[in-house]
Design an enzyme around this catalytic site. Structure first.
Site, short mmCIF file in Angstrom:
data_model
loop_
_atom_site.label_atom_id
_atom_site.label_comp_id
_atom_site.label_asym_id
_atom_site.label_seq_id
_atom_site.Cartn_x
_atom_site.Cartn_y
_atom_site.Cartn_z
N LYS A 152 0.96 -1.17 0.02
CA LYS A 152 -0.13 -0.16 -0.11
C LYS A 152 0.81 1.22 -0.03
CE LYS A 152 -3.47 2.45 2.60
NZ LYS A 152 -4.33 2.45 4.15
N ALA A 153 0.94 2.07 -1.15
CA ALA A 153 1.82 3.08 -1.25
C ALA A 153 1.09 4.43 -1.20
CB ALA A 153 2.65 3.09 -2.48
#
Length: 293
Positions: free
Chosen positions: A196-197
């Site tokens: 998850k960026a």
């Protein structure tokens, strides 16, 4: 060290298109600060929990998965059936500590989130937030992620790792967006099932610049990645997600871009229906089109 273990089956978290349209309601002190801007009295835990339950009821019929925190949301959501059938459940397995002038300065694995227990309650995944600073040594972060991934694998749960940049400890100014790719180089190959960026360049810049940054992230992360919405204006997030998915992202796991604009409204449930639901529906359409197309 890159993990060679087989990846988990992620279809439980995805839409029929294969895209991820995941809702985050695990915010803690950040949510308290958002709500505090609209009232004089201190924001209570009950207020936050009530908001989370209302958001879950309104929004999870339109989400492929929902991320909940243990402290305020998980047990109550399970007891009240607040998450819609067909929406997968994710538990935030992180302890978030303030300091350094920040609402969240450090994080660790929450030992009170017991994989076997939450899996029996219906969880299919755990999420870990990792604080990334350019002047902190990488070894503790790497060990933290490896420990988390191992716990998830042992418990039969999908692992989601969320590195988030913070200011330097030495006080030297730097652009947080410059840490997104280095964090991925460090942590994006450690075996997490989903990375998850933060949105590359936080979605700011020309389309070609943002797309290039997203493509580089795709080349760096060894597995599927999704974007979070912190740092991106809600009205700008659909375009940012479209660009990211066009360059290899698999969807989003976001909260603020969906429900932040309803905070402080006199009728939260009505605002969720008329504002937040259409935002989430639009984002789901964006990822379906981008990933399937």
């Amino acid at each position: 060290m890159t993990s060679t273990a087989p990846k988990a089956d992620l279809r439980a978290l995805a839409r029929p298109s294969g895209a991820f349209a995941m809702l985050a309601v695990d915010q803690r002190e950040g949510l308290r600060a958002m709500m505090a801007a609209f009232q004089q009295a201190p924001v209570t835990d009950r207020q936050m929990a009530d908001f989370k339950m209302a958001a879950l009821r309104a929004l999870t019929p339109h989400a492929s998965a929902a991320l909940l925190d243990r402290e305020l949301a998980w047990d109550r959501a399970i007891a009240e059936g607040a998450v819609a059938p067909g929406c997968a459940k994710i538990v935030a397995a992180d302890v978030l500590l303030p300091g350094n002038g920040e609402l969240v300065s450090e994080s660790s694995i929450d030992d009170l989130v017991v994989p076997a227990t939450v899996k029996a309650q219906g969880a299919v995944a755990l999420k870990l937030l990792v604080i990334w600073r350019p002047d902190d040594p990488p070894e503790p972060r790497i060990a933290l992620v490896q420990d988390f991934v191992a716990r998830c694998r042992a418990g039969g749960l999908i692992s989601i790792v969320e590195p988030v940049g913070r200011k330097r400890r030495d006080g030297i100014a730097w652009n947080h967006a410059d840490g997104i790719l280095p964090a991925a180089r460090e942590l994006g190959g450690l075996g997490a099932d989903i990375y998850k960026a933060e949105m590359p360049l936080f979605g700011k810049g020309s389309e070609s610049e943002v797309r290039r940054a997203c493509a580089e992230l795709t080349r760096t992360v060894q597995g599927p990645w999704v974007v979070l919405s912190s740092g991106v204006e809600p009205d700008d997030f659909p375009q940012a997600v479209d660009w990211a998915c066009g360059e290899g992202a698999s969807g989003f796991l976001a909260g603020r871009a969906v429900w932040r604009t309803v905070i402080g409204k006199p009728d939260i449930e009505a605002a969720l229906r008329t504002d937040a639901v259409p935002r989430l529906q639009r984002l789901a359409e964006v990822v379906d089109r981008a990933v399937a197309g």
